[in-house]
Design a protein around this motif. Structure first.
Motif, PDB file in Angstrom:
ATOM      1  N   GLN A  85       0.822  -1.219   0.000  1.00  0.00           N
ATOM      2  CA  GLN A  85       0.000   0.000   0.000  1.00  0.00           C
ATOM      3  C   GLN A  85       0.850   1.262   0.000  1.00  0.00           C
ATOM      4  O   GLN A  85       0.453   2.292  -0.558  1.00  0.00           O
ATOM      5  CB  GLN A  85      -0.926   0.004   1.222  1.00  0.00           C
ATOM      6  N   PHE A  86       2.056   1.190   0.603  1.00  0.00           N
ATOM      7  CA  PHE A  86       2.901   2.383   0.683  1.00  0.00           C
ATOM      8  C   PHE A  86       3.526   2.755  -0.656  1.00  0.00           C
ATOM      9  O   PHE A  86       3.977   3.886  -0.838  1.00  0.00           O
ATOM     10  CB  PHE A  86       4.005   2.173   1.724  1.00  0.00           C
ATOM     11  N   LEU A  87       3.543   1.806  -1.608  1.00  0.00           N
ATOM     12  CA  LEU A  87       4.052   2.141  -2.935  1.00  0.00           C
ATOM     13  C   LEU A  87       3.215   3.242  -3.570  1.00  0.00           C
ATOM     14  O   LEU A  87       3.707   4.046  -4.352  1.00  0.00           O
ATOM     15  CB  LEU A  87       4.019   0.910  -3.844  1.00  0.00           C
ATOM     16  N   LEU A  88       1.933   3.254  -3.233  1.00  0.00           N
ATOM     17  CA  LEU A  88       1.019   4.180  -3.882  1.00  0.00           C
ATOM     18  C   LEU A  88       0.336   5.121  -2.898  1.00  0.00           C
ATOM     19  O   LEU A  88      -0.650   5.761  -3.221  1.00  0.00           O
ATOM     20  CB  LEU A  88      -0.031   3.383  -4.657  1.00  0.00           C
ATOM     21  N   ALA A  89       0.865   5.215  -1.691  1.00  0.00           N
ATOM     22  CA  ALA A  89       0.251   6.081  -0.683  1.00  0.00           C
ATOM     23  C   ALA A  89       1.228   7.133  -0.162  1.00  0.00           C
ATOM     24  O   ALA A  89       0.829   8.244   0.142  1.00  0.00           O
ATOM     25  CB  ALA A  89      -0.275   5.248   0.483  1.00  0.00           C
ATOM     26  N   ALA A  90       2.503   6.774  -0.033  1.00  0.00           N
ATOM     27  CA  ALA A  90       3.497   7.703   0.509  1.00  0.00           C
ATOM     28  C   ALA A  90       4.185   8.441  -0.645  1.00  0.00           C
ATOM     29  O   ALA A  90       4.811   7.809  -1.494  1.00  0.00           O
ATOM     30  CB  ALA A  90       4.530   6.941   1.339  1.00  0.00           C
ATOM     31  N   PRO A  91       4.075   9.772  -0.707  1.00  0.00           N
ATOM     32  CA  PRO A  91       4.633  10.543  -1.829  1.00  0.00           C
ATOM     33  C   PRO A  91       6.107  10.264  -2.098  1.00  0.00           C
ATOM     34  O   PRO A  91       6.530  10.175  -3.248  1.00  0.00           O
ATOM     35  CB  PRO A  91       4.407  11.994  -1.391  1.00  0.00           C
ATOM     36  N   LEU A 120      12.213   0.588   3.023  1.00  0.00           N
ATOM     37  CA  LEU A 120      12.038   0.410   4.470  1.00  0.00           C
ATOM     38  C   LEU A 120      12.197   1.740   5.203  1.00  0.00           C
ATOM     39  O   LEU A 120      11.399   2.085   6.079  1.00  0.00           O
ATOM     40  CB  LEU A 120      13.060  -0.589   5.003  1.00  0.00           C
ATOM     41  N   THR A 121      13.230   2.496   4.822  1.00  0.00           N
ATOM     42  CA  THR A 121      13.487   3.786   5.467  1.00  0.00           C
ATOM     43  C   THR A 121      12.355   4.767   5.197  1.00  0.00           C
ATOM     44  O   THR A 121      11.868   5.451   6.109  1.00  0.00           O
ATOM     45  CB  THR A 121      14.815   4.384   4.956  1.00  0.00           C
ATOM     46  N   ALA A 122      11.894   4.814   3.948  1.00  0.00           N
ATOM     47  CA  ALA A 122      10.843   5.752   3.576  1.00  0.00           C
ATOM     48  C   ALA A 122       9.526   5.420   4.276  1.00  0.00           C
ATOM     49  O   ALA A 122       8.808   6.323   4.737  1.00  0.00           O
ATOM     50  CB  ALA A 122      10.650   5.746   2.059  1.00  0.00           C
ATOM     51  N   VAL A 123       9.208   4.138   4.368  1.00  0.00           N
ATOM     52  CA  VAL A 123       7.963   3.736   5.036  1.00  0.00           C
ATOM     53  C   VAL A 123       8.011   4.105   6.509  1.00  0.00           C
ATOM     54  O   VAL A 123       7.034   4.620   7.075  1.00  0.00           O
ATOM     55  CB  VAL A 123       7.707   2.223   4.868  1.00  0.00           C
ATOM     56  N   ARG A 124       9.141   3.842   7.155  1.00  0.00           N
ATOM     57  CA  ARG A 124       9.268   4.180   8.577  1.00  0.00           C
ATOM     58  C   ARG A 124       9.125   5.682   8.797  1.00  0.00           C
ATOM     59  O   ARG A 124       8.462   6.124   9.748  1.00  0.00           O
ATOM     60  CB  ARG A 124      10.606   3.664   9.105  1.00  0.00           C
ATOM     61  N   ASN A 125       9.719   6.476   7.929  1.00  0.00           N
ATOM     62  CA  ASN A 125       9.591   7.933   8.051  1.00  0.00           C
ATOM     63  C   ASN A 125       8.143   8.362   7.834  1.00  0.00           C
ATOM     64  O   ASN A 125       7.630   9.242   8.540  1.00  0.00           O
ATOM     65  CB  ASN A 125      10.496   8.630   7.028  1.00  0.00           C
ATOM     66  N   LYS A 185       6.067   7.548  10.919  1.00  0.00           N
ATOM     67  CA  LYS A 185       6.345   8.476  12.019  1.00  0.00           C
ATOM     68  C   LYS A 185       5.647   9.818  11.781  1.00  0.00           C
ATOM     69  O   LYS A 185       5.078  10.407  12.703  1.00  0.00           O
ATOM     70  CB  LYS A 185       7.858   8.673  12.162  1.00  0.00           C
ATOM     71  N   GLU A 186       5.693  10.276  10.539  1.00  0.00           N
ATOM     72  CA  GLU A 186       5.044  11.549  10.216  1.00  0.00           C
ATOM     73  C   GLU A 186       3.532  11.467  10.407  1.00  0.00           C
ATOM     74  O   GLU A 186       2.904  12.421  10.873  1.00  0.00           O
ATOM     75  CB  GLU A 186       5.374  11.943   8.772  1.00  0.00           C
ATOM     76  N   GLN A 187       2.963  10.322  10.045  1.00  0.00           N
ATOM     77  CA  GLN A 187       1.522  10.145  10.166  1.00  0.00           C
ATOM     78  C   GLN A 187       1.110   9.697  11.565  1.00  0.00           C
ATOM     79  O   GLN A 187      -0.080   9.542  11.844  1.00  0.00           O
ATOM     80  CB  GLN A 187       1.040   9.094   9.150  1.00  0.00           C
ATOM     81  N   GLN A 188       2.126   9.467  12.415  1.00  0.00           N
ATOM     82  CA  GLN A 188       1.907   9.011  13.792  1.00  0.00           C
ATOM     83  C   GLN A 188       1.070   7.729  13.823  1.00  0.00           C
ATOM     84  O   GLN A 188       0.158   7.583  14.630  1.00  0.00           O
ATOM     85  CB  GLN A 188       1.244  10.117  14.624  1.00  0.00           C
ATOM     86  N   GLU A 189       1.408   6.812  12.917  1.00  0.00           N
ATOM     87  CA  GLU A 189       0.708   5.534  12.846  1.00  0.00           C
ATOM     88  C   GLU A 189       1.517   4.443  13.551  1.00  0.00           C
ATOM     89  O   GLU A 189       2.749   4.470  13.557  1.00  0.00           O
ATOM     90  CB  GLU A 189       0.498   5.125  11.378  1.00  0.00           C
TER      91      GLU A 189
END
Length: 418
Positions: free
Chosen positions: A306-312, A327-332, A335-339
């Motif tokens: 899902q993060f391939l098409l959800a995180a800019p 992995l790094t981008a998803v974790r960031n 954290k930004e979305q506080q999920e």
């Protein structure tokens, strides 16, 4: 664990305060009256054969959502998103009105399966048009910017745009039946037993099992792998659990999957390769390993597609982003979305000297379905799933399911498969 409080019962044995722990106590009562000549495995089989699935605690977030088999993929995604679900039951619109309950449904379709299918179709179409071509969000093919680049100003709505495009809106849910992560529809009656449920989730690789009331024609519950892990975790401290759960992995022949059998992706390889491998091998996750292939730096699950098409920061470069950078981008992003997500916890591992109990508690705490086994130098030695754990808890009695569907999937008396 804090699922138990002191009580005078049975000479001071604790009393459960969670539904799962109460269920564990029922197993304990049955365990105590088993014939002494039975082996621990035979005792547990007998205990679980005497408890009905109607006793399994209802999932607090349980809700029944149906998707018609002739719905478009875009409509299916909209329904799943509206209800904040990852999967739903597919109703067969071609079934006659007087069809049996089980014949009214095709299976269970999952959001991540749809995403992987769409990505696969995009890749296929792009390859057919040549390496210089790209697929636009409306299905048109051109030589300009890629679909992710065109989607960049959309603020994360690329996936919704893609699934509602002319290219995809004619594809119906029933058209992807049999594709990646489409689950056979095997349901349990309320009168079926825990043993049936455990065997279907382990040996026969079901991901989740609806519990139906055939009299009312309703789905009363859905038993998932996660809910079974939690149930086992809540039984820590009980004699039947400790007699099995305190055994070391190596003494039980775990992990079953050895290092050379682990399907993995290297950190500098495109993350798309990870999802392609999951599709090809029909697995739910794999480790990201360093260049030597021996140490894992993280795990990618099919849910993470899902993060391939959800995180800019990801979808702009989704064709080229490496597994490590993903992995790094998803974790960031999380954290930004506080999920809250298992992805933020890093690599969850164990070793062969750990006990089954150790592994169950880690799986439950991290809300994951698999754990990687490493040696003292953190080199991968194998992977353990809930299915492996259950296989060491119970066994299938001879002739238990009777005839098998296509010689592979058992067909319980109340179920059919597609």
């Amino acid at each position: 664990m804090d699922s138990w409080v002191e009580s005078p019962r049975s000479g001071g044995v604790s009393t459960p305060r969670s539904p799962e722990a109460k269920l564990g106590l029922r197993v304990e009562d049955l365990w105590d009256i088993q014939q002494p000549q039975l082996s621990p495995s035979e005792k547990l089989n007998s205990c679980f054969e005497n408890i009905l699935v109607s006793s399994f605690p209802i999932n607090p977030s349980f809700q029944v959502v149906e998707i018609n088999s002739d719905s478009s993929l875009a409509d299916a995604v909209q329904i799943l998103s509206k209800h904040k679900l990852l999967s739903a039951i597919v109703r067969n619109v071609e079934a006659p009105e007087d069809a049996s309950w089980i014949d009214r449904y095709n299976g269970i379709v999952e959001l991540q399966g749809i995403v992987v299918w769409l990505l696969h179709q995009s890749e296929v179409k792009a390859l057919k048009m040549g390496p210089a071509s790209t697929v636009g969000v409306n299905g048109a093919v051109g030589n300009g910017g890629s679909a992710p680049e065109a989607a960049a100003p959309m603020g994360g709505s690329f996936f919704e745009t893609l699934t509602s495009s002319d290219f995809y809106k004619t594809t119906k849910v029933q058209d992807i039946s049999g594709s990646f992560r489409w689950a056979p529809f095997l349901a349990l009656q309320k009168s079926d037993t825990f043993l049936t449920m455990l065997l279907l989730l382990s040996k026969y690789k079901m991901k989740s099992l609806p519990v139906v009331d055939l009299g009312e024609g309703n789905i009363d519950n859905i038993i998932t792998q996660s809910s079974v892990v939690h149930m086992l975790a809540e039984c820590v401290g009980l004699h039947w659990f400790e007699s099995w759960g305190t055994k070391k992995l190596k003494d039980l022949g775990l992990p079953i999957m050895k290092p050379h059998q682990i399907i993995k992706v290297y950190e500098d390889e495109p993350v798309l390769k990870a999802f392609k491998l999951m599709r090809q091998k029909r697995i739910g996750g794999l480790p990201v390993v360093e260049g030597n292939g021996q140490k894992a730096i993280g795990n990618i699950s099919v849910r993470d597609v899902q993060f391939l098409l959800a995180a800019p920061e990801i979808y702009k470069d989704y064709r080229s982003i490496t597994a490590k950078n993903f992995l790094t981008a998803v974790r960031n992003h999380l954290k930004e979305q506080q999920e809250v997500s298992p992805m933020l916890q890093g690599m969850i591992t164990c070793n062969k000297d750990d006990t089954i109990k150790d592994v169950i508690l880690k799986l439950d705490s991290a809300k994951i379905h698999r754990i990687y086994v490493v040696d003292v130098d953190e080199n991968l030695e194998g992977v353990i799933s809930l299915r492996d754990i259950i296989s060491k808890l119970v066994h299938e009695p001879r002739g238990y399911f009777g005839d098998f569907f296509d010689g592979v999937v058992p067909l319980p008396r109340n179920s059919s498969s597609v």
